[in-house]
Design an enzyme around this catalytic site. Structure first.
Site, PDB file in Angstrom:
ATOM      1  N   CYS A   1       6.237  35.321   6.209  1.00  0.00           N
ATOM      2  CA  CYS A   1       5.534  34.344   7.061  1.00  0.00           C
ATOM      3  C   CYS A   1       6.285  34.193   8.380  1.00  0.00           C
ATOM      4  O   CYS A   1       7.328  34.809   8.599  1.00  0.00           O
ATOM      5  CB  CYS A   1       5.409  32.994   6.364  1.00  0.00           C
TER       6      CYS A   1
ATOM      7  N   ASP B   1      -5.825  46.466  47.768  1.00  0.00           N
ATOM      8  CA  ASP B   1      -5.447  47.462  48.768  1.00  0.00           C
ATOM      9  C   ASP B   1      -6.702  48.273  49.114  1.00  0.00           C
ATOM     10  O   ASP B   1      -7.597  48.406  48.282  1.00  0.00           O
ATOM     11  CB  ASP B   1      -4.361  48.373  48.193  1.00  0.00           C
TER      12      ASP B   1
ATOM     13  N   CYS C   1      31.592  75.487   6.437  1.00  0.00           N
ATOM     14  CA  CYS C   1      32.464  74.704   5.567  1.00  0.00           C
ATOM     15  C   CYS C   1      32.112  73.227   5.663  1.00  0.00           C
ATOM     16  O   CYS C   1      31.243  72.832   6.433  1.00  0.00           O
ATOM     17  CB  CYS C   1      33.933  74.914   5.935  1.00  0.00           C
TER      18      CYS C   1
ATOM     19  N   CYS D   1      32.064  71.538   9.059  1.00  0.00           N
ATOM     20  CA  CYS D   1      30.831  71.708   9.849  1.00  0.00           C
ATOM     21  C   CYS D   1      29.840  70.591   9.510  1.00  0.00           C
ATOM     22  O   CYS D   1      29.238  69.969  10.391  1.00  0.00           O
ATOM     23  CB  CYS D   1      30.179  73.060   9.562  1.00  0.00           C
TER      24      CYS D   1
ATOM     25  N   ASP E   1      -2.409  51.345  44.604  1.00  0.00           N
ATOM     26  CA  ASP E   1      -2.199  52.647  43.966  1.00  0.00           C
ATOM     27  C   ASP E   1      -1.050  53.444  44.579  1.00  0.00           C
ATOM     28  O   ASP E   1      -0.676  54.484  44.061  1.00  0.00           O
ATOM     29  CB  ASP E   1      -3.478  53.488  44.036  1.00  0.00           C
TER      30      ASP E   1
END
Length: 805
Positions: free
Chosen positions: A17, A501, A85, A88, A700
């Site tokens: 909740c 614009d 090994c 690694c 834009d």
């Protein structure tokens, strides 16, 4: 957010909740290095802004676990090559652990395999593979082992189904025994064995402790962390009914009576109904992310790339920037890129809303997930993985769905203090009934207390806002409107002024050929061929508009013998042996060409915002062409819609006043602010805000970014620049001004939906508690009402997914 601040999004499981969400939020916010942490109960995840030099994701994970919750991580297995090994294996493990978002990495040297658990919002499989390769080894994805959060949700759904069915089967006999003992249902047959208290105990116990185990665990974790949540209420209520009945059962040993006043059915039926409510909740939560699923469904899974001179089909995750991708007719573009070979029509409707396929040629850019309709294309990948336009859109939608609207914080605060108050009310009610209303009657007092504990669950309150935000922002995304956060979705409905614009927003942003006037004695086709051929050599945008307009009339252009561009004046050229002069009045006067007959028409065109060019052929005035950046087809309609919504619409531009007013008049805009420098646009926004206006700036270009950031709501046209979209609060992918009205409308509808949810959630608890305290609500009915309240809030929010704009 400062330069060194990072943000992590961590999925959480186990919240029941809103009180859980508030507890986690408080716990995370107390940690050193955490600037802000918000938890979304509906989306089941937390967003944390933090200083990486002080803390990290692993510490957040530990904190969330300490609070009693788990992290929902993705799990993947990688096939490894090159290990020799144990050192690694250890090196790869350590390297993977260094990546932000990786919570656990285990490397098996014998199997040559790594199992990695990670947060997909921080890191992806490509990052894991690159990290292994960086360490000097090779790695590939073992796809069939991949598990993601959607799988976990499906698993949770199945778990809740099984719990509900198990609980229902055991609860039905108890419900049968209860129902048949009402006076008006005495005709119902009841087997004698069901009246045996020990038989009832046998039915109720598995429900209480197997199905109800989740509530005990949740309540323990909450109380251990000094808080309370829904689990506390459920555990208290059902335990009171169960253990009181158990006490009476033990007390009835040696009695001849089968039936005593038992409440086994109360606890069992309550748990069954609550689990049913959870089942509905999980299913509804899954549906609330439909928008994300639809967007992700647009992505292709594989791509055909050219490597070592051959075509190879590889997983999409393995495509790299610079790869040459082959896309055949009828296939989706896998990545963002640039066409290097071929031509085709692309259906971009799924992202831009533009229903007409767009012709694309070599050099044109393409967007991933759009559909290649006819020709085969070779595309150079420029953006892959999380950098593609679609991935960015998905990210924006996810962030919006995960963010908190300011209105939600009120509900969260109330939820955090609600449960302790309810427990107090329940105890007081028990005392009043036991000592004064029905003195000494434990059963009666207990029943009223249980009803209060169950009816008061704050689930509906916690789900009221986030589910609406999820559904509203998701639906808006389907219409090409990307809200960057819940706060922007909430604030948009308060707008009073929209600042537009001009170039690229109200207008198309590119000039087109609008008018052609040819003098008597000249052939129009020949006139257009000569001027088109001459202007083809020019790189000026107006010249390109003329050439494009003439080519659209199917007129073939010819080679030019001589060409000269005269900056600020026009051009001269020789085409098919004829001298062409095109440009301004000054250029005509310089060449002694009589143009007096054309001046009135020229002035009329210029008053309407067009740029007119005079044309002379062999030193004789031959005609005139006009070019203009025309308004979009939908701009006038969109402006009128905004006015009808009671908004003031203002146009702002750097253009001269005459051109600006001509465009504004065409679009139906009365107020114009012209000849404004880029930095001046932000200043104009500030002026309007100082007048008490709530301002939206729509633009834009890069020059619009400061104004977009300054405005109360910045809206970037999706066809514009990345900078503008980054600065804006809302991105309008379709480039259609109608999207502004759509965004405001979606905000209004979402806020209305949130208020409806909050009203009913508050009303439900406010009315339910006194009704239960007065004894008019049986506990099983309270349980059903509680489950219904959460589901009704989610279903009301999901109505937003069907909204028409």
């Amino acid at each position: 957010m400062s330069e060194q601040t990072k943000e992590a999004v961590i999925p959480i499981t186990g919240m029941t909740c809103a009180a859980c969400a508030v507890r986690i939020e408080k716990g995370l916010n107390k940690m050193d290095g955490v600037e802000e942490a918000t938890v979304n109960f509906a989306l089941e995840r937390t967003s944390i802004k933090y200083d990486p030099s002080v803390t990290n994701i692993n510490k957040f994970t530990k904190k969330i676990n300490d609070l009693g919750y788990d992290i929902a991580m993705e799990k993947v297995e990688l096939n490894l090559i090159g290990m020799t090994c144990a050192a690694c294996a250890n090196r790869i493990e350590k390297g993977l652990h260094k990546l932000d978002g990786v919570t656990n990495a285990s490397v098996n040297l014998a199997l040559e395999r790594a199992t990695v658990e990670f947060n997909a919002s921080q890191v992806n499989t490509t990052d894991l593979i690159k990290q292994v390769e960086k360490l000097g080894y090779q790695a590939s994805l073992k796809d069939e082992e991949k598990k993601n959060i959607s799988d976990q949700r499906a698993k949770e759904l199945q778990t809740q189904k099984r719990k509900f069915l198990f609980s229902l089967i055991l609860s039905i006999p108890l419900l049968w025994s209860m129902v048949s003992h009402f006076s008006f249902t005495s005709f119902i047959y009841l087997p004698e064995i069901l009246m045996n208290p020990w038989v009832q105990l046998a039915f109720a116990t598995p429900v209480q402790f197997i199905v109800g185990k989740q509530f005990y665990i949740g309540a323990y974790k909450a109380l251990r962390n000094k808080s309370a949540n829904m689990d506390v209420l459920v555990a208290l209520g059902t335990s009171a009914a169960y253990f009181y009945s158990l006490f009476l059962t033990i007390a009835s040993i040696g009695s001849d009576h089968h039936m005593v006043e038992l409440y086994y059915e109360t606890s069992a039926v309550l748990i069954t109904l609550i689990v049913l409510g959870k089942l509905f909740e999980v299913r509804a939560k899954g549906r609330s992310s439909e928008a994300i699923k639809k967007l992700m469904g647009l992505q292709v899974k594989t791509a055909i790339v050219i490597r070592s001179g051959t075509e190879q089909e590889i997983p999409l995750e393995e495509v790299q920037v610079g790869d040459i991708v082959i896309v055949k007719p009828g296939e989706k573009i896998p990545v963002d890129g640039e066409i290097i070979e071929g031509r085709s029509a692309l259906d971009e409707s799924m992202l831009t809303g533009e229903s007409v396929p767009i012709d694309k040629n070599a050099g044109d850019s393409v967007i991933g997930a759009t559909l290649n309709k006819n020709g085969q294309l070779k595309i150079k990948a420029t953006k892959v993985g999380r950098d593609t336009a679609l991935s960015q859109i998905i990210k924006v939608v996810e962030e919006a769905q995960g963010s908190k609207a300011p209105i939600q914080r009120i509900a969260d605060h109330i939820s955090g203090i609600f449960v302790p108050i309810v427990v107090g009310i329940a105890i007081v009610t028990f005392i009043i009934w036991f000592f004064w209303i029905t003195p000494g009657n434990v059963a009666e007092a207990l029943e009223k207390m249980i009803a209060i504990l169950v009816i008061a669950c704050p689930c509906a309150l916690g789900l009221a806002t986030p589910t609406s935000i999820m559904a509203g922002s998701g639906r808006a995304a389907e219409f090409g409107i990307l809200f960057k956060g819940g706060e922007h979705l909430e604030r948009t409905h308060r707008l009073t002024t929209v600042l537009l614009d001009k170039t690229g927003t109200i207008t198309n942003g590119t000039p087109i050929l609008t008018d052609i006037f040819v003098e008597e004695g000249f052939n129009e086709s020949e006139f257009l061929q000569l001027i088109g051929s001459a202007e083809k050599q020019s790189e000026h945008p107006l010249a390109q508009a003329i050439v494009s307009g003439i080519q659209n009339k199917s007129i073939d252009l010819v080679d030019v013998e001589e060409f000269e561009a005269i900056p600020g004046y026009g051009i001269t050229a020789k085409v098919q042996g004829k001298l062409i002069i095109a440009g301004t009045r000054k250029l005509m006067i310089k060449h002694n060409i009589a143009i007096s007959s054309a001046l009135q028409t020229m002035e009329t065109l210029e008053r309407s915002g067009k740029t007119a060019m005079l044309i002379a052929i062999d030193d004789q005035f031959a005609g005139m062409v006009a070019v203009a950046d025309t308004i979009k087809d939908t701009s006038k309609e969109a402006v009128q819609r905004l006015k009808n919504m009671g908004l003031q619409v203002v146009m702002i531009t750097g253009d001269n006043e005459r051109t600006a007013k001509a465009i504004a008049n065409t679009a139906g805009i009365e107020r114009v602010v012209s000849e404004v420098l880029p930095e001046g646009k932000a200043e104009e926004v500030k002026k309007l805000q100082q007048q008490g206006k709530v301002v939206a700036m729509v633009g834009d270009g890069i020059n619009d970014a400061p104004a977009l950031a300054m405005a109360d709501i910045g809206m970037a046209i999706g066809t514009g620049t990345d900078v503008a979209m980054e600065a804006a609060d809302i991105t309008l992918i379709r480039g259609d001004l109608n999207s502004i009205a759509d965004a405001i409308s979606m905000s209004q509808k979402t806020i209305r939906n949130i208020k409806q949810n909050l009203f009913w959630a508050f009303a439900y608890n406010s009315l339910g508690i006194p009704i239960a305290a007065l004894g008019f609500l049986a506990p099983w009915l309270a349980g059903a009402a509680m489950a219904f309240s959460s589901v009704s809030v989610i279903l009301n929010a999901l109505r937003l997914q069907r909204v028409k704009l």
